[in-house]
Scaffold this active site. Structure first.
Site, PDB file in Angstrom:
ATOM      1  N   VAL A   1      10.188   8.079  -6.973  1.00  0.00           N
ATOM      2  CA  VAL A   1      10.975   6.906  -6.559  1.00  0.00           C
ATOM      3  C   VAL A   1      11.470   6.227  -7.830  1.00  0.00           C
ATOM      4  CG1 VAL A   1      10.960   4.696  -5.368  1.00  0.00           C
ATOM      5  CG2 VAL A   1       9.620   6.614  -4.443  1.00  0.00           C
TER       6      VAL A   1
ATOM      7  N   HIS B   1       1.078   2.098 -10.213  1.00  0.00           N
ATOM      8  CA  HIS B   1       0.082   2.520  -9.231  1.00  0.00           C
ATOM      9  C   HIS B   1      -1.268   1.897  -9.599  1.00  0.00           C
ATOM     10  CE1 HIS B   1       2.297   6.158  -7.551  1.00  0.00           C
ATOM     11  NE2 HIS B   1       2.926   6.046  -8.708  1.00  0.00           N
TER      12      HIS B   1
ATOM     13  N   HIS C   1       7.357   1.269 -10.788  1.00  0.00           N
ATOM     14  CA  HIS C   1       6.203   0.784 -10.027  1.00  0.00           C
ATOM     15  C   HIS C   1       4.941   1.152 -10.769  1.00  0.00           C
ATOM     16  CE1 HIS C   1       7.598   4.723  -8.661  1.00  0.00           C
ATOM     17  NE2 HIS C   1       6.324   5.060  -8.567  1.00  0.00           N
TER      18      HIS C   1
ATOM     19  N   ARG D   1       0.836  -1.203   0.000  1.00  0.00           N
ATOM     20  CA  ARG D   1       0.000   0.000   0.000  1.00  0.00           C
ATOM     21  C   ARG D   1       0.873   1.257   0.000  1.00  0.00           C
ATOM     22  NH1 ARG D   1      -5.059  -1.877   0.284  1.00  0.00           N
ATOM     23  NH2 ARG D   1      -5.296  -3.875   1.353  1.00  0.00           N
ATOM     24  N   ASP D   2       0.419   2.253  -0.773  1.00  0.00           N
ATOM     25  CA  ASP D   2       1.148   3.520  -0.841  1.00  0.00           C
ATOM     26  C   ASP D   2       1.078   4.215   0.516  1.00  0.00           C
ATOM     27  OD1 ASP D   2       1.995   5.516  -3.475  1.00  0.00           O
ATOM     28  OD2 ASP D   2       1.717   6.454  -1.499  1.00  0.00           O
ATOM     29  N   ILE D   3       2.186   4.788   0.954  1.00  0.00           N
ATOM     30  CA  ILE D   3       2.261   5.442   2.260  1.00  0.00           C
ATOM     31  C   ILE D   3       1.448   6.746   2.271  1.00  0.00           C
ATOM     32  CG2 ILE D   3       4.297   6.927   1.885  1.00  0.00           C
ATOM     33  CD1 ILE D   3       5.394   5.822   4.541  1.00  0.00           C
TER      34      ILE D   3
HETATM   35  P1  5GP Z   1       5.955   8.127  -8.062  1.00  0.00           P
HETATM   36  O1  5GP Z   1       5.681   9.566  -7.704  1.00  0.00           O
HETATM   37  O2  5GP Z   1       7.433   7.845  -8.126  1.00  0.00           O
HETATM   38  O3  5GP Z   1       5.195   7.634  -9.261  1.00  0.00           O
HETATM   39  O4  5GP Z   1       5.334   7.289  -6.867  1.00  0.00           O
HETATM   40  C1  5GP Z   1       6.032   7.000  -5.710  1.00  0.00           C
HETATM   41  C2  5GP Z   1       5.005   6.622  -4.678  1.00  0.00           C
HETATM   42  O5  5GP Z   1       5.687   5.986  -3.617  1.00  0.00           O
HETATM   43  C3  5GP Z   1       4.269   7.828  -4.079  1.00  0.00           C
HETATM   44  O6  5GP Z   1       2.874   7.673  -4.301  1.00  0.00           O
HETATM   45  C4  5GP Z   1       4.645   7.792  -2.599  1.00  0.00           C
HETATM   46  O7  5GP Z   1       3.572   8.119  -1.761  1.00  0.00           O
HETATM   47  C5  5GP Z   1       5.091   6.347  -2.410  1.00  0.00           C
HETATM   48  N1  5GP Z   1       6.099   6.158  -1.386  1.00  0.00           N
HETATM   49  C6  5GP Z   1       7.239   6.895  -1.207  1.00  0.00           C
HETATM   50  N2  5GP Z   1       7.952   6.413  -0.176  1.00  0.00           N
HETATM   51  C7  5GP Z   1       7.255   5.336   0.293  1.00  0.00           C
HETATM   52  C8  5GP Z   1       7.478   4.411   1.363  1.00  0.00           C
HETATM   53  O8  5GP Z   1       8.481   4.470   2.087  1.00  0.00           O
HETATM   54  N3  5GP Z   1       6.545   3.446   1.551  1.00  0.00           N
HETATM   55  C9  5GP Z   1       5.432   3.339   0.762  1.00  0.00           C
HETATM   56  N4  5GP Z   1       4.578   2.346   1.046  1.00  0.00           N
HETATM   57  N5  5GP Z   1       5.186   4.184  -0.253  1.00  0.00           N
HETATM   58  C10 5GP Z   1       6.076   5.171  -0.480  1.00  0.00           C
END
Ligand code: 5GP
Ligand code: ZN
Length: 114
Positions: free
Chosen positions: A96, A102, A100, A29-31
């Site tokens: 990140v 979503h 990944h 799950r997203d944080i």
């Molecule tokens: P991006 O913006 O790279 O597409 O998505 C990265 C996602 O990773 C974001 O939605 C953010 O909330 C999530 N995220 C960042 N750090 C962590 C973490 O330590 N744990 C979890 N579960 N999600 C994270």
């Protein structure tokens, strides 16, 4: 990879709310969820961005999408609808740098996404 948050969740060094895992991928799950259901589907292999994919990654990409489909059903959002998002590089909102997918559901989504 040493400084990668998702590699650390995959290895267990950092805690993640894991909903599914197998030998190829981990889903947690997203944080900072942007929808009632917001799950990240992540390959165990560290790949920084979609730009780094090669033909040898075809199977894992396919498995990520099929896993999203299964988790959408498990989470009860498949019928109402859900959104799958891949962000590539900073201009698209990638924060990140380990690819990944979503999976978001449980609310309405507009189009275009903005
Ligand atoms: P991006 O913006 O790279 O597409 O998505 C990265 C996602 O990773 C974001 O939605 C953010 O909330 C999530 N995220 C960042 N750090 C962590 C973490 O330590 N744990 C979890 N579960 N999600 C994270
Ligand atoms: Zn990584």
């Amino acid at each position: 990879m040493a400084d990668c948050i998702f590699c650390k969740i995959i290895s267990g060094e950092l805690k993640g709310d894991i909903v599914f895992q197998n030998e190829h991928l981990v889903a947690f799950r997203d944080i900072n969820p942007q929808a009632p259901v917001h799950i990240l589907i992540v390959p165990r292999k560290h790949i920084a961005t979609l730009n780094d994919l090669t033909a040898t990654d075809a199977a894992i990409i396919s498995e990520m999408v099929l896993t999203a489909k299964k988790l959408a059903a498990d989470e009860g959002v498949a019928e109402d609808g859900y959104r799958l998002v891949w962000n590539c590089n900073r201009g698209a909102g990638q924060t990140v740098f380990h690819i990944h997918l979503h999976l978001m559901g449980g609310r309405a989504f507009g189009w275009p996404p903005g």
